[in-house]
Design an enzyme around this catalytic site. Structure first.
Site, PDB file in Angstrom:
ATOM      1  N   HIS B 207      66.114  57.138  74.071  1.00 48.76           N
ATOM      2  CA  HIS B 207      65.754  55.790  74.808  1.00 48.76           C
ATOM      3  C   HIS B 207      65.351  54.692  73.646  1.00 48.76           C
ATOM      4  CE1 HIS B 207      64.958  57.046  79.088  1.00 48.76           C
ATOM      5  NE2 HIS B 207      65.635  58.068  78.440  1.00 48.76           N
ATOM      6  N   SER B 211      72.011  55.218  75.420  1.00 50.13           N
ATOM      7  CA  SER B 211      73.069  55.970  75.402  1.00 50.13           C
ATOM      8  C   SER B 211      74.481  55.524  74.845  1.00 50.13           C
ATOM      9  CB  SER B 211      73.261  56.460  76.898  1.00 50.13           C
ATOM     10  OG  SER B 211      72.474  57.222  77.483  1.00 50.13           O
ATOM     11  N   LYS B 235      73.979  60.949  90.322  1.00 49.54           N
ATOM     12  CA  LYS B 235      75.117  61.527  89.676  1.00 49.54           C
ATOM     13  C   LYS B 235      74.577  62.800  88.912  1.00 49.54           C
ATOM     14  CE  LYS B 235      79.175  60.336  87.012  1.00 49.54           C
ATOM     15  NZ  LYS B 235      79.663  59.906  85.734  1.00 49.54           N
ATOM     16  N   ASP B 236      73.487  62.806  88.496  1.00 49.58           N
ATOM     17  CA  ASP B 236      72.861  63.973  87.801  1.00 49.58           C
ATOM     18  C   ASP B 236      72.643  64.969  88.903  1.00 49.58           C
ATOM     19  OD1 ASP B 236      73.113  63.302  85.292  1.00 49.58           O
ATOM     20  OD2 ASP B 236      70.958  62.280  85.008  1.00 49.58           O
ATOM     21  N   GLU B 279      75.287  88.574  71.490  1.00 51.09           N
ATOM     22  CA  GLU B 279      75.406  88.089  72.954  1.00 51.09           C
ATOM     23  C   GLU B 279      76.577  86.956  72.483  1.00 51.09           C
ATOM     24  OE1 GLU B 279      74.222  89.945  75.317  1.00 51.09           O
ATOM     25  OE2 GLU B 279      73.142  88.161  76.359  1.00 51.09           O
TER      26      GLU B 279
END
Lengths: 296, 403
Positions: B207, B211, B235-236, B279
């Protein structure tokens, strides 16, 4: 069409082209990789025969247990497997979930030297087991989840011992003390041994003739467990034929249940959860489209 | 209601914070779906902490009990199977999402100035995730738990002088055992909360600089941004829906897909499994570790250094990339390198999955050679990226002035 729209259209085409191109690149790369991985046939230290897949009714999204097979399998487990193996995460009482009556459960438990409130623990002493077999027989509660190949592997082991015709073949091949290339092919297809190593094969055949426990699906072929199930080993009460194959199929069905008694609950809940999510996601997508329609 | 908020705001400016950092937070309008993976990672972290908390209420760290307790959770605890399967598959999905998130950052140049600190926090989170996942995998105390722990902790013995002592100190004994299990449980409980803290720092750094975007250009015009709410919240949320569908398909219908069958066998210090595999999310790094086998007695240490270096090199990535352009969208050479890097990581994973002495093409090509080549390509990516940008070898395409 005004100028702005044309530009917009062009950028859409350009973007689509980009997406198609990168998607194509990823697909080509994946395909190449897959080809290498599949055709490349990674050679580990020893070739192990893969047990064939069986049509288990309980697998898949809508798969269900065959209740009759579960009951028969529990009987095989209690009357045959439990001579040596425990199924410690299941209590006899729990078998009532499979449709046994209280009296039937009591009889099964007493037959195995336990009461109905006990866990399915074998009456064989682990120390004595180690003395006679060299190993403590593994607990079977999770056996269908704890081996590569899962249910198919356990079924493969139960049905993968040398038959009389296999023994005859072994005796015939080893009559002259060695394995010719021609014989190697025959033995390889019957016993699923590696045809490329006739020496190793001769060694295995000798041990087989000598009476060791040979199993075509066990890694290394020889192990401590003698063939556990024969034709007619357990007397069924529902009229089902008690062949070795049928006993094996039933007991594997039971062991698959014992490995995860909650699995049908899981699958039933899953359908509801996923359907709910699909509807929710479609609605979220509609809202997203609508909100973003204004954005240029 | 508004009166209450006024009262609160006078004392703590909650409304203003929400406005400036969430609802009206300006976000580039051209973010594509690859930008969903950051918020997806947060979703998985929350799922992991929530399911983990409830699992911890039923779990016992005890070498004689842990295996049975996990089965007790699976069989007797109400919806215990859901908690455990969501948690176990959640780990795999966490790495899947985070790998996409990292690769997205690498493709669009999100690590470049002024986002270096943001990028570093991300790598720190990734590193702590690996530690947390490793220790979590030990807790069911199955064969792979035990032997995975033995193999990985043993790597510390490669450290000169203090190595041997260090391993004994970490084990709390002369082998992996009950003390190891107990401390791993304590750390496995603690680390996710530390990760959560660093996630807050990661968001703070985000922030502060805002972005990046697919064009990799600075946003000057307010017209190029959208308020985070409702555009990116919706959208998220749509991304969450798609993710949850895929996640639930695995949790409900293929819950053991990512698990090794061997881990349903109780840990047995007397019996080494035929083939110890970590894994899937550790496999590329495991392959790098094993590919350094040609330095004699230094191989082990060099392998460990290479493995750690494979992650550490990400820290200096912002300074290796000298291109005037951030986004690989306008950098044809870097773009090709990037896809080679991605395929290379997949091949490394496959090499790591197979036994060290395996070979392909009827034994003509030992996998160790493939592993060494891929390790060279892995590190080569960073070197070549530096070379083509530092010496102006790459001619970038025209970059748009604005979104």
């Amino acid at each position: 069409m005004n100028c702005k729209e044309v530009v917009g259209f062009r950028s859409v085409v350009k973007r689509a082209g980009r997406v198609v191109r990168s998607a194509a690149a990823i697909m080509v790369a994946t395909a190449t990789l897959a080809t290498v991985l599949v055709s490349g046939d990674v050679q580990a230290s020893s070739g192990v025969a893969i047990p064939p897949k069986q049509p288990w009714s309980f697998l898949g999204v809508f798969g269900q247990f065959d209740q009759a097979a579960l009951k028969r399998g529990a009987q095989v487990a209690a009357q045959s497997c439990m001579a040596c193996h425990s199924i410690k995460y299941i209590k006899f009482d729990q078998l009532r979930q499979l449709g046994f009556s209280e009296l039937e459960v009591k009889a099964l438990a007493e037959g195995a030297g336990r009461t109905k409130k006990d866990a399915m623990i074998s009456s064989m002493d682990p120390v004595a087991a180690k003395e006679s077999f060299g190993v403590v027989p593994p607990d079977l509660s999770l056996i269908t989840k704890a081996r590569k190949g899962y249910e198919d592997y356990v079924y493969g082991i139960l049905t993968g011992y040398a038959t009389e015709s296999d023994m005859a073949l072994a005796n015939r091949v080893m009559a002259d003390g060695q394995v010719t290339a021609e014989e190697a092919k025959e033995v390889a297809s019957a016993l699923l041994l590696d045809a490329h190593h006739p020496d190793k094969m001769a060694e295995s055949l000798k041990r087989l003739i000598g009476g060791e426990n040979f199993n075509r699906y066990f890694p290394g072929n020889f192990f401590a467990m003698p063939q556990p199930l024969m034709d007619g080993a357990v007397a069924y009460t529902d009229g089902t034929e008690n062949s070795k194959v049928q006993l094996s199929r039933d007991v594997v069905t039971f062991l698959a249940w014992a490995a995860e008694p909650t699995q049908m609950e899981r699958k039933a809940l899953g359908i509801k959860v996923i359907l709910y999510l699909v509807v929710l996601t479609i609605m979220l997508y509609a809202v997203k489209r609508r909100l973003w329609a204004k954005v240029h | 209601m508004s009166k209450i908020m006024e009262w609160v705001d006078e004392r703590l400016p909650v409304t203003e914070l929400l406005k400036s950092q969430a609802t009206e937070y300006p976000t580039p309008k051209n973010l594509n779906y690859w930008w969903n993976f950051g918020s997806l990672a947060l979703l998985v972290l929350i799922i992991m902490i929530a399911t983990g908390l409830f699992l911890a209420m039923h779990y016992k760290a005890d070498a004689n009990q842990s295996f049975d307790v996990v089965e007790h959770i699976m069989r007797d605890v109400n919806f215990g199977w859901l908690l455990r399967y969501a948690h176990a598959n959640g780990a795999s999905f966490f790495f899947l999402v985070v790998y996409v998130h990292i690769l997205r950052g690498m493709y669009y140049g999100s690590y470049r100035k002024p986002r270096e600190i943001l990028w570093w926090f991300g790598i720190i989170i990734f590193f702590m995730m690996m530690g947390t996942a490793f220790m979590g995998y030990v807790l069911p105390w199955g064969q792979m738990s035990y032997w995975g722990a033995a193999v990985i902790t043993n790597l510390m013995s490669a450290i000169p002088v203090i190595g041997e002592e260090l391993v004994i100190w970490i084990w709390g004994g002369f082998s992996v055992g009950d003390p190891t299990l107990n401390r791993f449980f304590a750390l496995h409980f603690l680390l996710p909360l530390v990760i959560f803290g660093v996630v807050i720092l990661h968001l703070w750094a985000l922030h502060a600089v805002h972005s990046n975007n697919p064009d990799g250009i600075d946003v000057h015009d307010e017209k190029d941004t959208l308020p985070f709410h409702p555009y990116y919240t919706v959208k998220d949320l749509y991304g969450y829906g798609v993710f949850m569908i895929v996640f639930c398909v695995f949790v409900f219908y293929a819950p053991n897909f990512f698990l090794e069958p061997d881990n349903y066998i109780p840990a047995n210090p007397m019996q080494t499994p035929a083939h110890i595999v970590p894994e899937w999310y550790f496999l590329p790094f495991y392959a790098i570790l094993r590919s350094i086998d040609f330095l004699g007695s230094f191989s082990k240490l060099a392998g460990v250094l290479a493995m750690v270096g494979a992650i550490m090199i990400l820290f200096i990535l912002p300074f290796l990339d000298r291109s005037p352009v951030r986004s690989f969208r306008y950098r044809p050479l870097s773009r090709q390198l990037f896809w080679i890097f991605v395929v290379d990581c997949v091949v490394l994973g496959w090499v790591g999955y197979n036994p060290a002495d395996a070979a392909i093409f009827n034994g003509a090509l030992p996998l160790i050679v493939v592993g060494r080549t891929c390790t060279a390509i892995y590190f080569g990516y960073f070197f070549v990226l530096w070379a083509i940008t530092a010496f102006d070898i790459e001619k970038h395409q025209p970059v748009p002035k604005s979104i």
